[in-house]
Each structure stands twice: as C-alpha cells, then as structure tokens.
Design a protein around this motif. Structure first.
Motif, PDB file in Angstrom:
ATOM      1  N   ALA A 419      33.166  68.013  50.449  1.00  0.00           N
ATOM      2  CA  ALA A 419      33.930  67.271  51.459  1.00  0.00           C
ATOM      3  C   ALA A 419      33.190  67.265  52.795  1.00  0.00           C
ATOM      4  N   ALA A 420      32.619  68.402  53.163  1.00  0.00           N
ATOM      5  CA  ALA A 420      31.846  68.482  54.403  1.00  0.00           C
ATOM      6  C   ALA A 420      30.566  67.668  54.292  1.00  0.00           C
ATOM      7  N   ASP A 421      29.932  67.681  53.101  1.00  0.00           N
ATOM      8  CA  ASP A 421      28.717  66.884  52.893  1.00  0.00           C
ATOM      9  C   ASP A 421      29.005  65.392  53.096  1.00  0.00           C
ATOM     10  N   VAL A 422      30.115  64.926  52.560  1.00  0.00           N
ATOM     11  CA  VAL A 422      30.478  63.514  52.709  1.00  0.00           C
ATOM     12  C   VAL A 422      30.708  63.180  54.178  1.00  0.00           C
ATOM     13  N   ARG A 423      31.451  64.039  54.861  1.00  0.00           N
ATOM     14  CA  ARG A 423      31.723  63.784  56.285  1.00  0.00           C
ATOM     15  C   ARG A 423      30.429  63.738  57.087  1.00  0.00           C
ATOM     16  N   ASN A 424      29.519  64.656  56.813  1.00  0.00           N
ATOM     17  CA  ASN A 424      28.262  64.692  57.559  1.00  0.00           C
ATOM     18  C   ASN A 424      27.413  63.450  57.305  1.00  0.00           C
ATOM     19  N   LEU A 425      27.410  62.974  56.053  1.00  0.00           N
ATOM     20  CA  LEU A 425      26.641  61.763  55.762  1.00  0.00           C
ATOM     21  C   LEU A 425      27.290  60.549  56.408  1.00  0.00           C
ATOM     22  N   GLU A 426      28.612  60.517  56.426  1.00  0.00           N
ATOM     23  CA  GLU A 426      29.309  59.397  57.077  1.00  0.00           C
ATOM     24  C   GLU A 426      29.065  59.375  58.588  1.00  0.00           C
ATOM     25  N   ASP A 461      33.205  63.440  40.611  1.00  0.00           N
ATOM     26  CA  ASP A 461      34.175  64.465  40.964  1.00  0.00           C
ATOM     27  C   ASP A 461      34.178  64.778  42.460  1.00  0.00           C
ATOM     28  N   ILE A 462      33.695  63.853  43.268  1.00  0.00           N
ATOM     29  CA  ILE A 462      33.645  64.052  44.723  1.00  0.00           C
ATOM     30  C   ILE A 462      34.622  63.077  45.361  1.00  0.00           C
ATOM     31  N   PRO A 463      35.852  63.508  45.684  1.00  0.00           N
ATOM     32  CA  PRO A 463      36.878  62.589  46.182  1.00  0.00           C
ATOM     33  C   PRO A 463      36.484  61.846  47.454  1.00  0.00           C
ATOM     34  N   GLY A 464      35.705  62.496  48.323  1.00  0.00           N
ATOM     35  CA  GLY A 464      35.361  61.849  49.586  1.00  0.00           C
ATOM     36  C   GLY A 464      34.612  60.547  49.406  1.00  0.00           C
ATOM     37  N   ILE A 465      33.754  60.466  48.385  1.00  0.00           N
ATOM     38  CA  ILE A 465      33.027  59.220  48.133  1.00  0.00           C
ATOM     39  C   ILE A 465      33.985  58.155  47.625  1.00  0.00           C
ATOM     40  N   ARG A 466      34.912  58.556  46.772  1.00  0.00           N
ATOM     41  CA  ARG A 466      35.905  57.598  46.274  1.00  0.00           C
ATOM     42  C   ARG A 466      36.760  57.070  47.418  1.00  0.00           C
ATOM     43  N   ASP A 467      37.116  57.936  48.350  1.00  0.00           N
ATOM     44  CA  ASP A 467      37.894  57.479  49.509  1.00  0.00           C
ATOM     45  C   ASP A 467      37.069  56.552  50.395  1.00  0.00           C
ATOM     46  N   TRP A 468      35.777  56.853  50.517  1.00  0.00           N
ATOM     47  CA  TRP A 468      34.899  56.006  51.341  1.00  0.00           C
ATOM     48  C   TRP A 468      34.911  54.566  50.850  1.00  0.00           C
ATOM     49  N   ILE A 469      34.846  54.375  49.551  1.00  0.00           N
ATOM     50  CA  ILE A 469      34.700  53.011  49.043  1.00  0.00           C
ATOM     51  C   ILE A 469      35.903  52.152  49.412  1.00  0.00           C
ATOM     52  N   PHE A 470      37.090  52.745  49.471  1.00  0.00           N
ATOM     53  CA  PHE A 470      38.285  51.963  49.783  1.00  0.00           C
ATOM     54  C   PHE A 470      38.384  51.603  51.258  1.00  0.00           C
TER      55      PHE A 470
END
Length: 478
Positions: A419-426, A461-470
C-alpha cells in the motif's frame, strides 16, 4: 488436457453446470444418506476460494437438523481428512463469517496452505499437490515466456504460436472433502449431540466469487469468430439502478488457458475475480469481463489473429447491452493478455481509459501511441522477455514527452508495504507507472517455477493498483 466433464465437476455450482459435470449441487438423496449415516448431520458443502495460485478448498459448511450453540463449539470437535482445521464456529447460513452465531450450520475453516488445498494445476497431477505452475511443453507458457529475449518480429523459441488451439494439461480437481464429528456438540436447547465416528462427504460446492459470474458466447459477425466469456454484473445493476452507468474491467488470460473451459480464467488465479470480490465491489462497483480464448491470439510475431478484433467488438457489445460508462472502460491481462492489452490500446485508442499490464510486452517501434494512455505496468526483473520489453516501451513513452514513474518493489512485501509502495509511486504523478519486482523475490514468494508466471500471482493481489485504475478516465488530446 483437461477433461471437460472433470473440469466442470470441480466448479459444480457455476451456472447450472453441475449436472454436466456429474456432481450434484443440491442432491436431496445424498443429503438423506448422509443424515442416516451421521445422525443429526444432514449434509456438508465444500467452499472454495481463488488465490493467486488458483482455486483452493478452504472451508466446509456442515448442516445439522437443529441449531448449534456457537459458544460451546470446540475446534477439536471436527476432523477433515488430510486437512488442517483452523477455525470452527456456528452460523445461520452456510457462509464464512468473522464471528460465529447460533445456527444450523457449523463452519469448519481449513488451512489454504495445506498440500491438498489447491484444486487448480497447470501441470497435471490432479492439482491437489501444490505443483500448480509446472509448465506444459505445448501451451502452458505464454507467448512472452520463452527463456531468452528474441529480436522484435521473431517468434520466441518454445512459445505457443498464433492460432494454436492445443489445450494445456491444466486440471481442476473436484472440490470434495470428508468431515467427522470427533467430539460432542451442544445445541441451543441444552442438548448434546454425542461424538459420531461416521464420516460425511460433501455433496455440494459453493465457489466464492466464481459463482457470481455468468457464462456466455459471443458470435462476432464482423470476424466470424466465436468467443466464450464470463461476465460479472454489479449487484446494484442486477437489482435495478436506472440512469447509473458503471465501469467495466476486461481481463485477458495467458496462453496456458487456451481452449480449456469457459470458466478457467476465473479459477486459474486472481486476475479476473479480484475485481468482483465483495471488498472491491464495495469500493468500486464494476462489470468484469473475462473471455476464454479458443486459440492463441498473439505470439512473438505480434500479428494477432481475428480474435484480437473480436475482443474489441465484445467490449463494444457489452457496452451497448449493459449500462457501461464508455469513459471508464479498463483492460488488464497477464502475459498473452498483457500483450493484447497493449496491442488493443494501440489499435483502438478510444476503447479504454487505462490499462494494468502484467508481465507482457509489445514491439517498441509501435509503442508511441501508448504515450497518450494511462498505464500501470508490473513485471519481474527476472522476466527475460517482458522486463526488457517493458523497459523499451517505457523509454519510447518517455521520449514522447510523457512522464513515467518508476520503482523497484520486493514481491514479498506485506499488504501494508505494498500500500505504501503504491502511494509512493503515485506521488510521482506520472500517467504511466512502472513497478518492477526485485530480482529473486517473485519465485521466492509464489508457487510458480519461473518469475514470469509468478508475477501475476502477486500483481493482482495489490488493492492499491486496482483502486488506481478506477480513478482514471478516458483522456483526449494528450
């Protein structure tokens, strides 16, 4: 090759296919027999769940003829042959729950890590022994899975060829288990059901999330191709929500599922079902479309067969038939499906608002149009084809003036770390995000025998990426 009757039996609750598979979903005579054998037990239902490695048998619902006292239940009161019991509780319905409550059902949860838990296998052997990623030499590796890079335009050695209809030796073991009440069970009225040494075998199956999809066939008049597919329809749409339009997620599988069975993309791994889970639907209600291809659609020559066009036509057909928002259509896929996602974004630039690309590639010389797209890319540094392929694509995108956010992740990260990895990349605020899994971490944290196939066990299995797409919408003019 999967025997169709055996395959369908493994998912007997799907769309009335139980009779075709020879396994009864609601078999009164079997339940009566179980009751006569086990006294107060009327029957038992197997419950499956799909993980990154495939579908697993993870619980049983044991039905009694009277309400059971949840507070008096002991985990040691039940044994399941060759499985590890992790939790026991009562419930009013045959469903998993965080907390038990008095009811006619005793839920017996099982360890998903047991050797016998896994039902799906791409390498034969019945699927129950945990070796679900052994590659078939004919078609169980994807078009981008050959062991070493090949020049653009040349067919990778050992990969399946476009148009090949040869099924892999994938198997789905029927979900079945035998349970024994090995200790006393108290009822809500103060009675006690004594230990019963008679075992009861499950007579029905509930497939979590998988059962929520329906199976259809699309006959494309433009190409003459037929495409079987699975479709999840959002709950509020099913119950009537006039005027509302929904996102759509298209998931395309890898070449290991060619010409097996319509539901195979739902039980192989999480690429399709993750978007339709109750948790994801609570955050992002959406249609989920998962075709099952009867032939290899694209290989390393990057010249797709007609099913490529048929897929685009199917998306349009679903859009016209249902309340799909044309500005929020998304595509994702693994290996061959990732290649198709890239190719479709190039060939049909207005079809999708964003794409999640998992372990795939496309010729860099054709990649310039991708600079106008919202992309999230996940690949392993150990992937001998997809990793250099995605490096070349992102270099082209950057050369077009589009920002590419990059990061290297440990595939063994915890949910909180991801979750932190996704936030940092975003935070890089780039239209294209590129996450590469660190060398050695994919095979160390998946059941796959190679990093290519292991990537999608982790990536979906990484929810943050799935949320990003929407959060992405179709952009014009960039």
């Amino acid at each position: 090759m999967v025997d169709r009757r055996t395959f369908i039996a493994g998912t007997a609750a799907v769309s009335g296919l139980a009779a075709a598979g020879g396994l009864s979903v609601s078999n009164a005579s079997a339940q009566d027999a179980a009751a006569s054998q086990a006294g107060h037990i009327k029957g038992a239902t197997a419950i499956t769940k799909v993980y990154g490695a495939g579908q697993k048998l993870i619980a049983l619902a044991v039905e009694y003829d009277r309400d059971i006292d949840n507070s008096a239940l002991s985990g040691s009161a039940f044994e399941v042959a060759d499985r590890t019991v992790t939790k026991v509780y009562a419930n009013r319905t045959p469903e998993l729950a965080e907390r038990g409550r008095d009811g006619r059902y005793v839920m017996v949860e099982l360890s998903p890590d047991d050797d016998g838990a896994l039902l799906w296998s791409t390498g034969g052997g019945g699927g129950g022994g945990g070796g679900g990623d052994t590659a078939s030499p004919s078609a169980s590796t994807s078009a981008s899975a050959s062991p070493s890079p090949s020049p653009s335009g040349s067919t990778g050695a050992g990969g399946p060829k476009v148009g090949d209809t040869t099924p892999s030796n994938a198997t789905l073991t029927p979900a079945s288990a035998t349970v024994t009440q090995t200790g006393p069970v108290a009822t809500v009225r103060g009675g006690v059901l004594p230990t019963n040494s008679t075992s009861v075998t499950t007579s029905s199956v509930t497939n979590l999330v998988v059962d929520d999809f329906r199976q259809f066939t699309f006959d494309d008049p433009a190409t003459g191709q037929t495409l079987r597919y699975n479709l999840f329809v959002p709950k509020s749409h099913r119950h009537g929500s006039p005027g509302r339009r929904y996102p759509l997620v298209l998931f395309m599988h890898d070449a290991s599922l060619i010409n097996i069975d319509t539901i195979s993309p739902l039980v192989q791994g999480n690429g399709a079902v993750c978007w339709a889970s109750p948790e994801d639907q609570a955050r992002n209600e959406a249609f989920v479309l998962a075709p099952e291809y009867g032939a290899v659609v694209v290989d390393d020559d990057y010249e797709p067969m007609a099913l490529f066009e048929t897929t685009a036509h199917l998306v349009e057909e679903i859009t016209e038939t249902y309340a799909v928002d044309t500005d929020r259509r998304y595509t994702t896929g693994q290996s061959m499906g990732a290649m198709m996602s890239l190719g479709l974004n190039i060939a049909y630039p207005d079809l999708f608002a964003a794409a999640y690309i998992v372990a795939g590639q496309w010729p860099a010389e054709q990649a310039a149009p991708l600079a106008r797209k919202n992309l999230w890319i996940a690949v392993s540094q150990d992937d001998a084809k997809a990793y250099p392929g995605e490096n070349a694509i992102t270099d082209v995108i950057a050369a077009q003036g589009t920002s590419v956010g990059k990061a290297v992740w440990d595939a063994g990260a915890t949910a909180a770390q991801f979750a932190a990895d996704v936030r940092n990349l975003e935070k890089q605020k780039a239209p294209v995000s590129y996450a590469a899994f660190l060398t050695g971490t994919v095979t160390a944290n998946s059941t796959a025998t190679n990093a290519h196939m292991g990537t999608w066990q982790i990536a979906y299995d990484i929810p943050g990426i799935r949320d990003w797409i929407f959060r992405q919408t179709r952009r014009t003019g960039r």
